[in-house]
Scaffold this motif. Structure first.
Motif, PDB file in Angstrom:
ATOM      1  N   ARG A 235      13.197   0.228 -11.060  1.00  0.00           N
ATOM      2  CA  ARG A 235      12.105  -0.318 -10.660  1.00  0.00           C
ATOM      3  C   ARG A 235      12.464  -1.164  -9.507  1.00  0.00           C
ATOM      4  O   ARG A 235      11.374  -1.537  -8.526  1.00  0.00           O
ATOM      5  N   GLU A 236      13.482  -1.976  -9.540  1.00  0.00           N
ATOM      6  CA  GLU A 236      13.780  -2.770  -8.471  1.00  0.00           C
ATOM      7  C   GLU A 236      14.122  -2.156  -7.180  1.00  0.00           C
ATOM      8  O   GLU A 236      13.949  -2.499  -6.131  1.00  0.00           O
ATOM      9  N   ARG A 237      14.838  -0.883  -7.402  1.00  0.00           N
ATOM     10  CA  ARG A 237      15.080   0.023  -6.254  1.00  0.00           C
ATOM     11  C   ARG A 237      13.675   0.606  -5.570  1.00  0.00           C
ATOM     12  O   ARG A 237      13.642   0.561  -4.356  1.00  0.00           O
ATOM     13  N   PHE A 238      12.645   0.728  -6.389  1.00  0.00           N
ATOM     14  CA  PHE A 238      11.445   1.215  -6.125  1.00  0.00           C
ATOM     15  C   PHE A 238      10.711   0.349  -5.272  1.00  0.00           C
ATOM     16  O   PHE A 238      10.086   0.455  -4.207  1.00  0.00           O
ATOM     17  N   LEU A 239      10.877  -1.172  -5.975  1.00  0.00           N
ATOM     18  CA  LEU A 239      10.381  -2.133  -5.000  1.00  0.00           C
ATOM     19  C   LEU A 239      10.632  -2.277  -3.808  1.00  0.00           C
ATOM     20  O   LEU A 239      10.158  -2.581  -2.811  1.00  0.00           O
ATOM     21  N   ARG A 240      11.801  -2.253  -3.826  1.00  0.00           N
ATOM     22  CA  ARG A 240      12.617  -2.655  -2.329  1.00  0.00           C
ATOM     23  C   ARG A 240      12.507  -1.354  -1.438  1.00  0.00           C
ATOM     24  O   ARG A 240      12.235  -1.627  -0.227  1.00  0.00           O
ATOM     25  N   ASP A 241      12.231  -0.263  -1.875  1.00  0.00           N
ATOM     26  CA  ASP A 241      12.605   0.881  -0.922  1.00  0.00           C
ATOM     27  C   ASP A 241      11.222   1.566  -0.597  1.00  0.00           C
ATOM     28  O   ASP A 241      10.657   1.935   0.316  1.00  0.00           O
ATOM     29  N   VAL A 242      10.033   1.559  -1.462  1.00  0.00           N
ATOM     30  CA  VAL A 242       8.886   1.845  -1.193  1.00  0.00           C
ATOM     31  C   VAL A 242       7.809   0.812  -1.173  1.00  0.00           C
ATOM     32  O   VAL A 242       6.965   1.195  -0.195  1.00  0.00           O
ATOM     33  N   ILE A 243       7.759  -0.166  -2.179  1.00  0.00           N
ATOM     34  CA  ILE A 243       6.485  -1.101  -2.150  1.00  0.00           C
ATOM     35  C   ILE A 243       6.826  -2.101  -0.959  1.00  0.00           C
ATOM     36  O   ILE A 243       5.650  -2.343  -0.104  1.00  0.00           O
ATOM     37  N   ALA A 244       7.980  -2.676  -0.906  1.00  0.00           N
ATOM     38  CA  ALA A 244       8.280  -3.735   0.029  1.00  0.00           C
ATOM     39  C   ALA A 244       7.554  -3.288   1.532  1.00  0.00           C
ATOM     40  O   ALA A 244       6.753  -4.063   2.254  1.00  0.00           O
ATOM     41  N   PRO A 245       8.012  -2.243   1.864  1.00  0.00           N
ATOM     42  CA  PRO A 245       7.795  -1.855   3.102  1.00  0.00           C
ATOM     43  C   PRO A 245       6.507  -1.436   3.538  1.00  0.00           C
ATOM     44  O   PRO A 245       5.704  -1.352   4.611  1.00  0.00           O
ATOM     45  N   ALA A 246       5.623  -1.246   2.398  1.00  0.00           N
ATOM     46  CA  ALA A 246       4.313  -0.711   2.430  1.00  0.00           C
ATOM     47  C   ALA A 246       3.311  -2.135   2.516  1.00  0.00           C
ATOM     48  O   ALA A 246       2.162  -1.889   2.639  1.00  0.00           O
ATOM     49  N   ILE A 247       3.592  -3.169   2.245  1.00  0.00           N
ATOM     50  CA  ILE A 247       2.924  -4.436   2.142  1.00  0.00           C
ATOM     51  C   ILE A 247       2.451  -4.721   3.304  1.00  0.00           C
ATOM     52  O   ILE A 247       3.557  -5.149   4.415  1.00  0.00           O
ATOM     53  N   GLN A 248       1.487  -4.769   3.908  1.00  0.00           N
ATOM     54  CA  GLN A 248       0.944  -5.184   5.026  1.00  0.00           C
ATOM     55  C   GLN A 248       0.238  -6.565   5.382  1.00  0.00           C
ATOM     56  O   GLN A 248      -0.366  -6.887   4.540  1.00  0.00           O
ATOM     57  N   ALA A 249       0.483  -7.068   6.675  1.00  0.00           N
ATOM     58  CA  ALA A 249       0.016  -8.359   6.880  1.00  0.00           C
ATOM     59  C   ALA A 249      -1.639  -8.506   6.379  1.00  0.00           C
ATOM     60  O   ALA A 249      -1.982  -9.455   6.086  1.00  0.00           O
ATOM     61  N   PRO A 250      -2.094  -7.532   6.969  1.00  0.00           N
ATOM     62  CA  PRO A 250      -3.805  -7.662   6.710  1.00  0.00           C
ATOM     63  C   PRO A 250      -4.247  -7.971   5.116  1.00  0.00           C
ATOM     64  O   PRO A 250      -5.060  -8.862   4.780  1.00  0.00           O
ATOM     65  N   ALA A 251      -3.461  -7.126   4.482  1.00  0.00           N
ATOM     66  CA  ALA A 251      -3.640  -7.347   2.912  1.00  0.00           C
ATOM     67  C   ALA A 251      -3.287  -8.823   2.467  1.00  0.00           C
ATOM     68  O   ALA A 251      -3.985  -9.690   1.631  1.00  0.00           O
ATOM     69  N   LEU A 252      -2.068  -9.211   2.969  1.00  0.00           N
ATOM     70  CA  LEU A 252      -1.476 -10.724   2.587  1.00  0.00           C
ATOM     71  C   LEU A 252      -2.595 -11.806   3.047  1.00  0.00           C
ATOM     72  O   LEU A 252      -2.757 -12.793   2.616  1.00  0.00           O
ATOM     73  N   ALA A 253      -3.044 -11.247   4.361  1.00  0.00           N
ATOM     74  CA  ALA A 253      -4.021 -12.267   5.018  1.00  0.00           C
ATOM     75  C   ALA A 253      -5.377 -12.496   4.044  1.00  0.00           C
ATOM     76  O   ALA A 253      -5.996 -13.503   3.988  1.00  0.00           O
ATOM     77  N   LEU A 254      -5.805 -11.461   3.704  1.00  0.00           N
ATOM     78  CA  LEU A 254      -6.706 -11.457   2.945  1.00  0.00           C
ATOM     79  C   LEU A 254      -6.963 -12.182   1.720  1.00  0.00           C
ATOM     80  O   LEU A 254      -7.523 -13.026   1.415  1.00  0.00           O
ATOM     81  N   LEU A 255      -5.615 -12.068   0.961  1.00  0.00           N
ATOM     82  CA  LEU A 255      -5.517 -12.621  -0.218  1.00  0.00           C
ATOM     83  C   LEU A 255      -5.402 -14.191   0.020  1.00  0.00           C
ATOM     84  O   LEU A 255      -5.863 -15.184  -0.922  1.00  0.00           O
ATOM     85  N   GLU A 256      -4.681 -14.588   1.097  1.00  0.00           N
ATOM     86  CA  GLU A 256      -4.607 -16.012   1.671  1.00  0.00           C
ATOM     87  C   GLU A 256      -5.896 -16.755   1.812  1.00  0.00           C
ATOM     88  O   GLU A 256      -6.025 -17.880   1.769  1.00  0.00           O
ATOM     89  N   GLN A 257      -6.784 -15.848   2.467  1.00  0.00           N
ATOM     90  CA  GLN A 257      -7.981 -16.371   2.780  1.00  0.00           C
ATOM     91  C   GLN A 257      -8.698 -16.980   1.451  1.00  0.00           C
ATOM     92  O   GLN A 257      -9.321 -17.803   1.191  1.00  0.00           O
ATOM     93  N   HIS A 258      -8.529 -15.778   0.421  1.00  0.00           N
ATOM     94  CA  HIS A 258      -9.369 -16.306  -1.045  1.00  0.00           C
ATOM     95  C   HIS A 258      -8.599 -17.542  -1.593  1.00  0.00           C
ATOM     96  O   HIS A 258      -8.865 -18.353  -2.010  1.00  0.00           O
ATOM     97  N   ARG A 259      -7.224 -17.267  -1.577  1.00  0.00           N
ATOM     98  CA  ARG A 259      -6.455 -18.448  -2.096  1.00  0.00           C
ATOM     99  C   ARG A 259      -6.630 -19.907  -1.515  1.00  0.00           C
ATOM    100  O   ARG A 259      -6.771 -20.899  -2.108  1.00  0.00           O
ATOM    101  N   SER A 260      -6.794 -19.827  -0.044  1.00  0.00           N
ATOM    102  CA  SER A 260      -6.936 -21.358   0.452  1.00  0.00           C
ATOM    103  C   SER A 260      -8.535 -21.727   0.404  1.00  0.00           C
ATOM    104  O   SER A 260      -8.554 -22.879   0.470  1.00  0.00           O
ATOM    105  N   GLN A 261      -9.204 -20.924  -0.248  1.00  0.00           N
ATOM    106  CA  GLN A 261     -10.538 -21.635  -0.514  1.00  0.00           C
ATOM    107  C   GLN A 261     -10.768 -21.955  -2.074  1.00  0.00           C
ATOM    108  O   GLN A 261     -11.909 -22.161  -2.466  1.00  0.00           O
ATOM    109  N   GLY A 262      -9.572 -21.694  -2.740  1.00  0.00           N
ATOM    110  CA  GLY A 262      -9.632 -22.305  -4.083  1.00  0.00           C
ATOM    111  C   GLY A 262     -10.024 -20.978  -5.194  1.00  0.00           C
ATOM    112  O   GLY A 262     -10.263 -21.382  -6.298  1.00  0.00           O
ATOM    113  N   ASP A 263     -10.194 -19.730  -4.624  1.00  0.00           N
ATOM    114  CA  ASP A 263     -10.697 -18.896  -5.523  1.00  0.00           C
ATOM    115  C   ASP A 263      -9.533 -18.599  -6.449  1.00  0.00           C
ATOM    116  O   ASP A 263      -8.328 -18.646  -6.115  1.00  0.00           O
TER     117      ASP A 263
END
Length: 247
Positions: free
Chosen positions: A92-120
């Motif tokens: 699973r650690e190899r899967f996270l490193r090789d498959v998932i981590a490269p697929a995490i994109q800035a727009p998704a992180l920004a959406l999460l941060e928008q909600h997080r910053s307003q206290g959701d």
């Protein structure tokens, strides 16, 4: 859960705000369940050719809304069960490193941060199993995860069966309701937003205050337009994407 009413007008919605997110093809531009299967085949952890073919068949069933989740979980956990805890976690650690981590994109992180910053309060609600998704949620910085729970046998390791109500279709509504109940809350007492790409999630999209069709499949895109729901394309530019949080 926090509220956003400290300095708001009396007419504002002062309920705690809950931001719910599907995972695959919503926060990630891939299906983590399917990709785990492909990964285990490439790694030689399962019979590659036969497993890849069956994995594709299950994926098409999911897209068509006809998936037998119990049969799929038995299939999808084959490598996990065969490897045992130490080797499965290493894979699973190899899967996270090789498959998932490269697929995490800035727009998704920004959406999460928008909600997080307003206290959701952020919650991922996914039909993918907890073994795969728990570390993905952690990578995304989301504390709360509602995923398919896996049953354990007498040795304490997974046996290929589902524990409790799976987070698929109407099961997502059930699990969110139970999660709220554990906190002494019910639907009318919280403001809920849900992001999803699939008509498999129609039951939860129809339940929340603000449904957002996110990177939607063609059927959901058409349905969202007909109902006046927001359409959000995180991974491809779209004239329908405003960049603002839905309210």
């Amino acid at each position: 859960m926090n509220t956003s009413c400290a300095d708001s007008a009396p007419s504002s919605d002062c309920r705690p705000r809950l931001a719910l997110f599907d995972l695959d093809h919503t926060l990630l531009p891939l299906d983590s369940d399917y990709e785990w299967g492909q990964f285990t085949a490439r790694e030689g952890l399962v019979d590659g050719e036969a497993y890849t073919r069956r994995n594709a068949e299950f994926f098409e069933q999911y897209r068509a809304g006809t998936l037998d989740l119990h049969a799929y979980i038995l299939f999808a956990t084959e490598a996990i069960r065969k490897l045992g805890p130490q080797a499965a976690h290493a894979a699973r650690e190899r899967f996270l490193r090789d498959v998932i981590a490269p697929a995490i994109q800035a727009p998704a992180l920004a959406l999460l941060e928008q909600h997080r910053s307003q206290g959701d309060t952020l919650v991922i609600v996914t039909a993918t199993n907890e073994f795969i998704t728990r570390p993905i949620a952690a990578r995304l910085g989301v504390e709360h995860l509602l995923a398919v729970q896996l049953q354990r046998d007498g040795s304490g390791w997974y046996n290929g069966l589902i524990d409790g109500v799976p987070t698929l279709r109407e099961g997502k509504v059930h699990r969110v309701q139970a999660w709220l109940g554990e906190r002494g809350l019910d639907w009318p007492q919280v403001h809920t937003t849900f992001y999803s790409d699939s008509t498999n999630d129609l039951a939860l999209l129809e339940k929340v205050d603000v449904p957002v069709a996110t990177n939607p499949d063609p059927h959901l895109r058409q349905l969202a337009r007909s109902r006046g729901w927001q359409v959000l394309d995180l991974f491809e530019p779209s004239p329908e994407t405003t960049g603002d949080l839905p309210t």
